[in-house]
Design a protein around this motif. Structure first.
Motif, PDB file in Angstrom:
ATOM      1  N   GLY A   7       0.720  -1.112  -0.047  1.00 29.72           N
ATOM      2  CA  GLY A   7      -0.150   0.033   0.057  1.00 29.72           C
ATOM      3  C   GLY A   7       0.950   1.150  -0.293  1.00 29.72           C
ATOM      4  N   PHE A   8       2.249   1.250  -0.050  1.00 27.92           N
ATOM      5  CA  PHE A   8       3.041   2.362   0.091  1.00 27.92           C
ATOM      6  C   PHE A   8       2.866   3.350  -1.057  1.00 27.92           C
ATOM      7  CE2 PHE A   8       6.730   4.662  -1.310  1.00 27.92           C
ATOM      8  CZ  PHE A   8       7.194   5.242  -0.046  1.00 27.92           C
ATOM      9  N   LEU A   9       2.834   3.154  -2.236  1.00 27.04           N
ATOM     10  CA  LEU A   9       2.584   4.022  -3.267  1.00 27.04           C
ATOM     11  C   LEU A   9       1.037   4.699  -3.061  1.00 27.04           C
ATOM     12  CD1 LEU A   9       3.644   5.387  -5.921  1.00 27.04           C
ATOM     13  CD2 LEU A   9       2.986   3.577  -7.262  1.00 27.04           C
ATOM     14  N   ALA A  10       0.018   4.099  -2.784  1.00 27.00           N
ATOM     15  CA  ALA A  10      -1.196   4.553  -2.935  1.00 27.00           C
ATOM     16  C   ALA A  10      -1.325   5.691  -1.530  1.00 27.00           C
ATOM     17  CB  ALA A  10      -2.370   3.559  -2.819  1.00 27.00           C
ATOM     18  N   ASP A  11      -0.725   4.991  -0.604  1.00 28.44           N
ATOM     19  CA  ASP A  11      -0.717   5.846   0.455  1.00 28.44           C
ATOM     20  C   ASP A  11       0.146   7.111   0.464  1.00 28.44           C
ATOM     21  OD1 ASP A  11      -2.237   4.219   2.083  1.00 28.44           O
ATOM     22  OD2 ASP A  11      -0.651   3.448   3.131  1.00 28.44           O
ATOM     23  N   ALA A  12       1.215   7.242  -0.490  1.00 28.64           N
ATOM     24  CA  ALA A  12       2.119   8.337  -0.604  1.00 28.64           C
ATOM     25  C   ALA A  12       1.384   9.266  -1.732  1.00 28.64           C
ATOM     26  CB  ALA A  12       3.342   7.667  -1.412  1.00 28.64           C
ATOM     27  N   ILE A  13       0.747   8.672  -2.745  1.00 28.67           N
ATOM     28  CA  ILE A  13      -0.103   9.477  -3.405  1.00 28.67           C
ATOM     29  C   ILE A  13      -1.200  10.661  -2.752  1.00 28.67           C
ATOM     30  CG2 ILE A  13      -1.864   9.465  -5.237  1.00 28.67           C
ATOM     31  CD1 ILE A  13      -0.243   7.069  -6.515  1.00 28.67           C
ATOM     32  N   ALA A  14      -1.789   9.869  -1.854  1.00 24.14           N
ATOM     33  CA  ALA A  14      -2.971  10.524  -1.005  1.00 24.14           C
ATOM     34  C   ALA A  14      -2.377  11.668  -0.013  1.00 24.14           C
ATOM     35  CB  ALA A  14      -3.758   9.572  -0.194  1.00 24.14           C
ATOM     36  N   ALA A  15      -1.132  11.317   0.510  1.00 22.72           N
ATOM     37  CA  ALA A  15      -0.490  12.117   1.573  1.00 22.72           C
ATOM     38  C   ALA A  15       0.038  13.292   0.526  1.00 22.72           C
ATOM     39  CB  ALA A  15       0.743  11.165   2.120  1.00 22.72           C
ATOM     40  N   ALA A  16       0.303  13.113  -0.502  1.00 28.45           N
ATOM     41  CA  ALA A  16       0.882  14.468  -1.240  1.00 28.45           C
ATOM     42  C   ALA A  16      -0.294  15.054  -1.804  1.00 28.45           C
ATOM     43  CB  ALA A  16       1.703  13.884  -2.584  1.00 28.45           C
ATOM     44  N   GLY A  17      -1.595  14.639  -1.522  1.00 27.20           N
ATOM     45  CA  GLY A  17      -2.604  15.668  -1.964  1.00 27.20           C
ATOM     46  C   GLY A  17      -3.126  15.307  -3.468  1.00 27.20           C
ATOM     47  N   LEU A  18      -2.939  14.111  -3.805  1.00 32.50           N
ATOM     48  CA  LEU A  18      -3.102  13.679  -5.194  1.00 32.50           C
ATOM     49  C   LEU A  18      -4.071  12.603  -5.075  1.00 32.50           C
ATOM     50  CD1 LEU A  18       0.645  13.683  -6.466  1.00 32.50           C
ATOM     51  CD2 LEU A  18      -1.066  15.621  -7.158  1.00 32.50           C
ATOM     52  N   ARG A  19      -4.966  12.510  -6.404  1.00 31.16           N
ATOM     53  CA  ARG A  19      -5.812  11.590  -6.623  1.00 31.16           C
ATOM     54  C   ARG A  19      -5.365  10.658  -7.858  1.00 31.16           C
ATOM     55  NH1 ARG A  19      -9.765  12.850 -10.489  1.00 31.16           N
ATOM     56  NH2 ARG A  19      -9.594  15.022 -11.093  1.00 31.16           N
ATOM     57  N   VAL A  20      -5.896   9.742  -7.912  1.00 34.09           N
ATOM     58  CA  VAL A  20      -5.608   8.791  -9.166  1.00 34.09           C
ATOM     59  C   VAL A  20      -6.778   9.004 -10.092  1.00 34.09           C
ATOM     60  CG1 VAL A  20      -5.215   6.359 -10.121  1.00 34.09           C
ATOM     61  CG2 VAL A  20      -4.407   6.930  -7.904  1.00 34.09           C
ATOM     62  N   ILE A  21      -6.465   9.610 -11.184  1.00 33.76           N
ATOM     63  CA  ILE A  21      -7.579   9.876 -12.344  1.00 33.76           C
ATOM     64  C   ILE A  21      -7.704   8.574 -13.044  1.00 33.76           C
ATOM     65  CG2 ILE A  21      -8.083  10.883 -14.690  1.00 33.76           C
ATOM     66  CD1 ILE A  21      -6.264  13.228 -13.432  1.00 33.76           C
ATOM     67  N   ALA A  22      -6.373   7.544 -13.429  1.00 37.75           N
ATOM     68  CA  ALA A  22      -6.699   6.281 -14.103  1.00 37.75           C
ATOM     69  C   ALA A  22      -5.279   5.795 -14.016  1.00 37.75           C
ATOM     70  CB  ALA A  22      -7.053   6.503 -15.559  1.00 37.75           C
ATOM     71  N   ARG A  23      -5.453   4.395 -14.087  1.00 30.47           N
ATOM     72  CA  ARG A  23      -4.023   3.625 -14.240  1.00 30.47           C
ATOM     73  C   ARG A  23      -4.238   2.613 -15.326  1.00 30.47           C
ATOM     74  NH1 ARG A  23      -2.584  -0.591  -9.241  1.00 30.47           N
ATOM     75  NH2 ARG A  23      -0.976  -1.859 -10.455  1.00 30.47           N
ATOM     76  N   HIS A  24      -2.953   2.610 -16.285  1.00 32.54           N
ATOM     77  CA  HIS A  24      -2.726   2.108 -17.155  1.00 32.54           C
ATOM     78  C   HIS A  24      -1.599   1.029 -17.001  1.00 32.54           C
ATOM     79  CE1 HIS A  24      -5.131   4.669 -19.654  1.00 32.54           C
ATOM     80  NE2 HIS A  24      -4.661   5.647 -18.678  1.00 32.54           N
ATOM     81  N   ASP A  25      -1.922  -0.417 -17.021  1.00 31.34           N
ATOM     82  CA  ASP A  25      -0.716  -1.463 -16.856  1.00 31.34           C
ATOM     83  C   ASP A  25      -0.307  -2.338 -17.889  1.00 31.34           C
ATOM     84  OD1 ASP A  25      -1.286  -0.679 -13.963  1.00 31.34           O
ATOM     85  OD2 ASP A  25      -2.891  -2.048 -13.794  1.00 31.34           O
ATOM     86  N   THR A  26       1.108  -2.826 -17.711  1.00 26.77           N
ATOM     87  CA  THR A  26       1.543  -3.398 -18.651  1.00 26.77           C
ATOM     88  C   THR A  26       2.432  -4.740 -18.279  1.00 26.77           C
ATOM     89  OG1 THR A  26       2.314  -3.681 -20.949  1.00 26.77           O
ATOM     90  CG2 THR A  26       3.274  -2.076 -19.455  1.00 26.77           C
ATOM     91  N   THR A  27       2.574  -5.545 -19.161  1.00 23.59           N
ATOM     92  CA  THR A  27       3.454  -6.682 -18.434  1.00 23.59           C
ATOM     93  C   THR A  27       4.692  -6.502 -19.055  1.00 23.59           C
ATOM     94  OG1 THR A  27       2.618  -8.321 -20.037  1.00 23.59           O
ATOM     95  CG2 THR A  27       1.552  -8.226 -17.925  1.00 23.59           C
ATOM     96  N   PRO A  28       5.905  -7.009 -18.187  1.00 23.54           N
ATOM     97  CA  PRO A  28       7.218  -6.770 -19.103  1.00 23.54           C
ATOM     98  C   PRO A  28       7.372  -7.948 -19.860  1.00 23.54           C
ATOM     99  CG  PRO A  28       7.138  -7.865 -16.649  1.00 23.54           C
ATOM    100  CD  PRO A  28       5.940  -7.372 -16.908  1.00 23.54           C
ATOM    101  N   THR A  29       8.149  -7.316 -20.792  1.00 23.65           N
ATOM    102  CA  THR A  29       8.604  -8.124 -22.087  1.00 23.65           C
ATOM    103  C   THR A  29      10.085  -8.748 -22.301  1.00 23.65           C
ATOM    104  OG1 THR A  29       8.964  -6.347 -23.547  1.00 23.65           O
ATOM    105  CG2 THR A  29       6.687  -7.256 -23.517  1.00 23.65           C
ATOM    106  N   HIS A  30      10.842  -8.183 -21.203  1.00 25.56           N
ATOM    107  CA  HIS A  30      12.320  -8.357 -21.292  1.00 25.56           C
ATOM    108  C   HIS A  30      12.492  -9.906 -20.988  1.00 25.56           C
ATOM    109  CE1 HIS A  30      12.510  -8.604 -16.842  1.00 25.56           C
ATOM    110  NE2 HIS A  30      11.718  -7.776 -16.852  1.00 25.56           N
ATOM    111  N   ALA A  31      13.547 -10.576 -21.327  1.00 30.02           N
ATOM    112  CA  ALA A  31      13.948 -11.773 -21.118  1.00 30.02           C
ATOM    113  C   ALA A  31      13.833 -12.467 -19.848  1.00 30.02           C
ATOM    114  CB  ALA A  31      15.276 -12.264 -21.906  1.00 30.02           C
ATOM    115  N   LYS A  32      14.403 -11.578 -18.637  1.00 29.79           N
ATOM    116  CA  LYS A  32      14.458 -12.034 -17.465  1.00 29.79           C
ATOM    117  C   LYS A  32      12.950 -12.772 -17.068  1.00 29.79           C
ATOM    118  CE  LYS A  32      18.917 -10.405 -16.049  1.00 29.79           C
ATOM    119  NZ  LYS A  32      19.395  -9.360 -14.814  1.00 29.79           N
TER     120      LYS A  32
END
Length: 388
Positions: A337-362
């Motif tokens: 929950g660190f990032l969501a808490d840090a966003i809220a503590a900074a006085g910000l809100r999440v408008i949207a979130r776009h996700d993707t998966t890594p494509t590197h070999a590892k």
């Protein structure tokens, strides 16, 4: 190098050869402290004997055939990889290693491996020429990575090979699907070889704006993507002068020079914008080399600095884009929950979130010690706005 040189002693490597004392420049800003003990070695030295010497803390200044030195380095790597780390006796029922244990163990192993392999040294003259049989011409590569050294110097062979490889990649460049040309990255600047986060910036809905800030521009790739998408002015910042020079070169080569301005700054330029983009280092751990500053962000300094500084620079109806991987959470380096808490503590809100998966070999390598965390990783573009 004459004994009366004005170079500080901490930047000199010293050894005895042919019954005489010798010194050469040691690039401590890129290679760490100079070796404490150096002996010369040539083609008569076996790999087993070389391994014993480097394991005892001795560095080997190579005087034999250059290609044989490369083969010796490979032989040393095989011996190091076969020998496990020294560990204390484990209890019969040792608990299963956590992802954080695996990460710390992996970094320790890599650090120890690098320290050993970096004890095989090569001497170069003031013109970056190597006076060994079958040695390549490396002057252009060294100049691109190190600048004008202007004195004889020593480098670990492993570092020299990295400089040569980086120079070839710099000339070749990296193809970016959303750009009309390649991104060229010199030694010491983080390469945008994980294209999934670039695709997120290229595809996310773009706010109506003629001005954007690119915070921590690095190679300039995100500034280029914004210019390609039609943003008329981008101010790109970075603290690293090498990164700024790299970004400027890429922007000019791609034809976006009229749209992008550069500032040396810690995070934000002056003013406000409707779009502010930042791709900070993703892992809150301590870097051990200069290039790792683009990977590791001790104490989440840049991440938190961006979030807490964003409201003062973001237009009332603007968007701050944060590109962030959740690998740190899977490794146990950050609480879920660190990032969501840090966003809220900074006085910000999440408008949207776009996700993707890594494509590197590892991410698909089941033999990688961090495979469990890497296979679960997601990279996200967080679109942030002022709290209502």
């Amino acid at each position: 190098m004459p004994a009366a040189t004005t170079v500080p002693a901490s930047r000199l490597a010293a050894w005895n050869e042919d019954n005489a004392a010798h010194t050469a420049l040691w690039l401590s800003d890129t290679q760490g402290p100079a070796p404490a003990r150096i002996v010369t070695a040539d083609d008569t030295l076996s790999a087993d004997a070389a391994y014993r010497l480097i394991s005892q803390g001795t560095s080997l200044l190579w005087r034999g055939d250059f290609q044989n030195a490369r083969q010796l380095l490979q032989a040393l790597a095989r011996r190091i990889d076969k020998k496990p780390l020294k560990k204390g006796r484990r209890p019969a029922q040792a608990p299963a290693a956590t992802p954080l244990d695996l990460f710390n163990r992996h970094r320790l192993q890599q650090s120890q491996r690098s320290a050993l392999l970096n004890r095989l040294l090569i001497a170069l003259d003031a013109n970056a020429h190597i006076g060994l049989r079958r040695a390549p011409q490396v002057q252009d590569a060294c100049r691109a990575a190190l600048g004008e050294v202007e004195a004889p110097f020593l480098l670990p062979l492993r570092a020299l090979l990295g400089i040569i490889g980086a120079y070839e990649w710099q000339k070749k460049g990296i193809a970016i699907a959303s750009l009309p040309g390649r991104i060229h990255v010199p030694y010491g600047v983080f390469s945008p070889n994980r294209g999934e986060y670039i695709d997120l910036v290229a595809q996310a809905p773009l706010p109506a704006t003629d001005l954007a800030f690119d915070i921590g521009t690095g190679s300039g790739v995100l500034a280029a993507v914004l210019a390609q998408r039609g943003v008329r002015k981008i101010i790109a910042t970075d603290l690293d002068t090498r990164a700024l020079a790299c970004a400027r070169d890429n922007i000019d080569r791609l034809g976006f020079g009229a749209a992008v301005e550069f500032e040396q700054a810690d995070l934000f330029p002056a003013g406000i914008s409707r779009l502010i983009v930042c791709n900070p280092p993703w892992l809150p751990a301590r870097p051990t080399t200069a290039i790792e500053h683009a990977i590791y962000d001790p104490g989440n300094r840049m991440l938190l600095g961006y979030l807490h500084g964003l409201p003062a620079h973001l237009h009332a109806d603007g968007e701050g884009w944060l590109i962030m991987s959740d690998l740190a959470e899977h490794l146990g380096l950050r609480d879920p929950g660190f990032l969501a808490d840090a966003i809220a503590a900074a006085g910000l809100r999440v408008i949207a979130r776009h996700d993707t998966t890594p494509t590197h070999a590892k991410a698909a390598d089941a033999g990688d010690p961090l495979h469990q965390a890497r296979s679960a990783e997601r990279t996200s573009l967080w679109r942030l706005g002022h709290s209502r």
